[in-house]
Design a protein around this motif. Structure first.
Motif, mmCIF file in Angstrom:
data_model
loop_
_atom_site.group_PDB
_atom_site.id
_atom_site.type_symbol
_atom_site.label_atom_id
_atom_site.label_comp_id
_atom_site.label_asym_id
_atom_site.label_seq_id
_atom_site.Cartn_x
_atom_site.Cartn_y
_atom_site.Cartn_z
ATOM 1 N N LEU A 208 0.851 -1.193 0.000
ATOM 2 C CA LEU A 208 0.000 0.000 0.000
ATOM 3 C C LEU A 208 0.886 1.241 0.000
ATOM 4 O O LEU A 208 1.836 1.319 0.781
ATOM 5 N N ARG A 210 -0.590 4.442 -1.976
ATOM 6 C CA ARG A 210 -1.311 5.573 -2.556
ATOM 7 C C ARG A 210 -1.971 6.407 -1.463
ATOM 8 O O ARG A 210 -2.551 5.871 -0.511
ATOM 9 N N ASN A 213 -5.286 5.592 0.161
ATOM 10 C CA ASN A 213 -5.356 4.431 1.053
ATOM 11 C C ASN A 213 -4.574 4.605 2.348
ATOM 12 O O ASN A 213 -4.915 3.979 3.358
ATOM 13 N N LEU A 223 -8.720 -0.400 6.884
ATOM 14 C CA LEU A 223 -8.365 -1.198 5.716
ATOM 15 C C LEU A 223 -7.494 -2.384 6.108
ATOM 16 O O LEU A 223 -7.747 -3.530 5.697
ATOM 17 N N ASP A 282 -2.097 -1.602 -4.173
ATOM 18 C CA ASP A 282 -2.656 -0.440 -4.866
ATOM 19 C C ASP A 282 -1.674 0.074 -5.914
ATOM 20 O O ASP A 282 -1.797 1.186 -6.402
ATOM 21 N N LEU A 300 -6.464 -2.395 -4.992
ATOM 22 C CA LEU A 300 -7.294 -1.540 -4.152
ATOM 23 C C LEU A 300 -7.345 -0.120 -4.720
ATOM 24 O O LEU A 300 -6.807 0.827 -4.155
ATOM 25 N N ARG A 301 -8.005 0.007 -5.848
ATOM 26 C CA ARG A 301 -8.180 1.300 -6.504
ATOM 27 C C ARG A 301 -9.519 1.301 -7.227
ATOM 28 O O ARG A 301 -10.060 0.228 -7.534
ATOM 29 N N ASN A 302 -10.018 2.482 -7.536
ATOM 30 C CA ASN A 302 -11.272 2.601 -8.278
ATOM 31 C C ASN A 302 -11.050 2.628 -9.778
ATOM 32 O O ASN A 302 -12.008 2.609 -10.555
ATOM 33 N N THR A 320 -11.709 0.834 -3.262
ATOM 34 C CA THR A 320 -10.980 1.142 -2.022
ATOM 35 C C THR A 320 -11.755 0.757 -0.770
ATOM 36 O O THR A 320 -11.273 0.965 0.341
ATOM 37 N N ARG A 321 -12.942 0.192 -0.942
ATOM 38 C CA ARG A 321 -13.723 -0.257 0.211
ATOM 39 C C ARG A 321 -13.387 -1.710 0.519
ATOM 40 O O ARG A 321 -13.441 -2.577 -0.352
#
Length: 363
Positions: A208, A210, A213, A223, A282, A300-302, A320-321
């Motif tokens: 991780l 970003r 996050n 998370l 991410d 873990l990104r949109n 990211t949820r």
């Protein structure tokens, strides 16, 4: 032809290594080609910088601008000031930049203002997310670049759609994958492997970095505690970035399976990835590497600027949820890995194509 190669951060080092190798092979064959390597110093932690030069047999940089950290604007400005002086003292025919870090954009702007041609390796990738500093770096760099080298047909299409000259855009493949293939036989088991009881397929890799996050402590803790619930008896190995570690501070986590380790060099980290059960990340680049290695990846990104890792490769985009990650991961456990392959031209020869094309240009 004199080429100035710019590297600023970990992903850059991995991308320039095979390019330098391809240049040196052409030099041995008598090609009129020379290069100067400039390290901007954007990453200066030894595990994020020097180790990669040593492990990937990258020559010692001809110059280190030593800009170090700062806000986006401060770091970019410092790079520009230092790189301008570098080019004044060491004239070149072409500046070669890779990726999408601040050094990529800053050095491109400086070179173009000095009427020096620029080539961008890994051009044209887009996430569509303007909150990402990297997206801004990509757009600015590609708006003034002279020669574009892309990793996918979608990246090529992006450039053409936004006005790039098709004759200057070349789909060559992925230089990160060149590095992977060139070093796969050298991946090195970390010293803690046995002490932790690690075996092939019995652990998960987590990365991780970003801001979305990791920048807010409570959401980062939520998370991590959610990811911890996915382990099902497996350790989750988390090489924690110094910045992320500082954000957590002394916070006591309710996690049982996450094992925090120091940032790893390329050979150790890739050994861990290649032998893992899955990767949760991410990062964009790691999803490319897992695709080639055949390791399931959960991003873990949109959004992603590397859609081929999803449409062709092993990657799953989960947002990211943590709830969406749990849902997608549970489906994976029930159904197994999706059918996946390797994108076109990710064959370990992208760097050779790049140098061959540049030699044919009138620079």
């Amino acid at each position: 032809m004199k080429i100035t190669i710019v590297a600023g951060a970990r992903p850059n080092f991995i991308k320039i290594a095979p390019i330098i190798r391809a240049i040196e092979q052409k030099q041995k064959a008598g090609a009129p080609l020379s290069y100067r390597l400039v390290h901007t110093g954007q990453h200066y932690d030894k595990n994020l910088s020097d180790t990669f030069f040593e492990e990937l047999n990258i020559p010692k940089p001809n110059a280190n601008l030593e800009v170090k950290s700062g806000s986006q604007s401060v770091q970019t400005a410092n790079i520009m000031v230092a790189f301008e002086q570098e080019l004044l003292e060491n004239p070149t025919d072409l500046v070669l930049v890779v990726g999408d870090v601040n050094s990529t954009m800053a050095c491109t702007i400086v070179a173009k203002k000095m009427n020096i041609k620029v080539t961008h390796v890994e051009a044209g990738i887009r996430s569509g997310d303007m909150t990402m500093p990297e997206e801004i770096n990509r757009i600015v760099t590609d708006s003034i670049t002279d020669y574009f080298f892309t990793t996918s047909t979608s990246a090529t299409d992006n450039l053409i759609r936004f006005g790039a000259n098709p004759e200057q855009v070349h789909f060559v493949g992925n230089v990160m994958i060149d590095t992977l293939y060139q070093n796969q036989h050298r991946f090195e088991q970390p010293t803690f492997w046995s002490d932790m009881g690690l075996e092939k397929g019995n652990y998960i890799i987590l990365t991780l970095h970003r801001p979305a996050n990791v920048d807010e402590e409570d959401s980062l803790v939520n998370l991590l505690e959610g990811i911890d619930q996915l382990a099902q008896g497996k350790k989750i190995i988390f090489p924690i970035h110094p910045r992320t570690k500082a954000i957590l501070g002394e916070r006591q986590l309710k996690t049982k399976n996450i094992v925090f380790i120091e940032p790893q060099g390329y050979l150790n980290f890739m050994y861990l990835v290649a032998n893992s059960f899955t990767v949760i990340t991410d990062s964009g680049g790691i999803s490319e590497e897992t695709t080639v290695l055949g390791i399931p990846c959960f991003t873990l990104r949109n959004n992603t600027e590397r859609p081929e890792t999803i449409s062709v490769g092993t990657n799953h985009l989960v947002g990211t949820r943590v709830e969406k990650l749990v849902e997608t991961y549970t489906t994976f456990l029930q159904n197994g890995m999706k059918k996946a392959g390797i994108p076109d031209l990710w064959d370990g020869k992208a760097s050779e194509r790049i140098i061959e094309i540049l030699l044919q240009k009138e620079i």
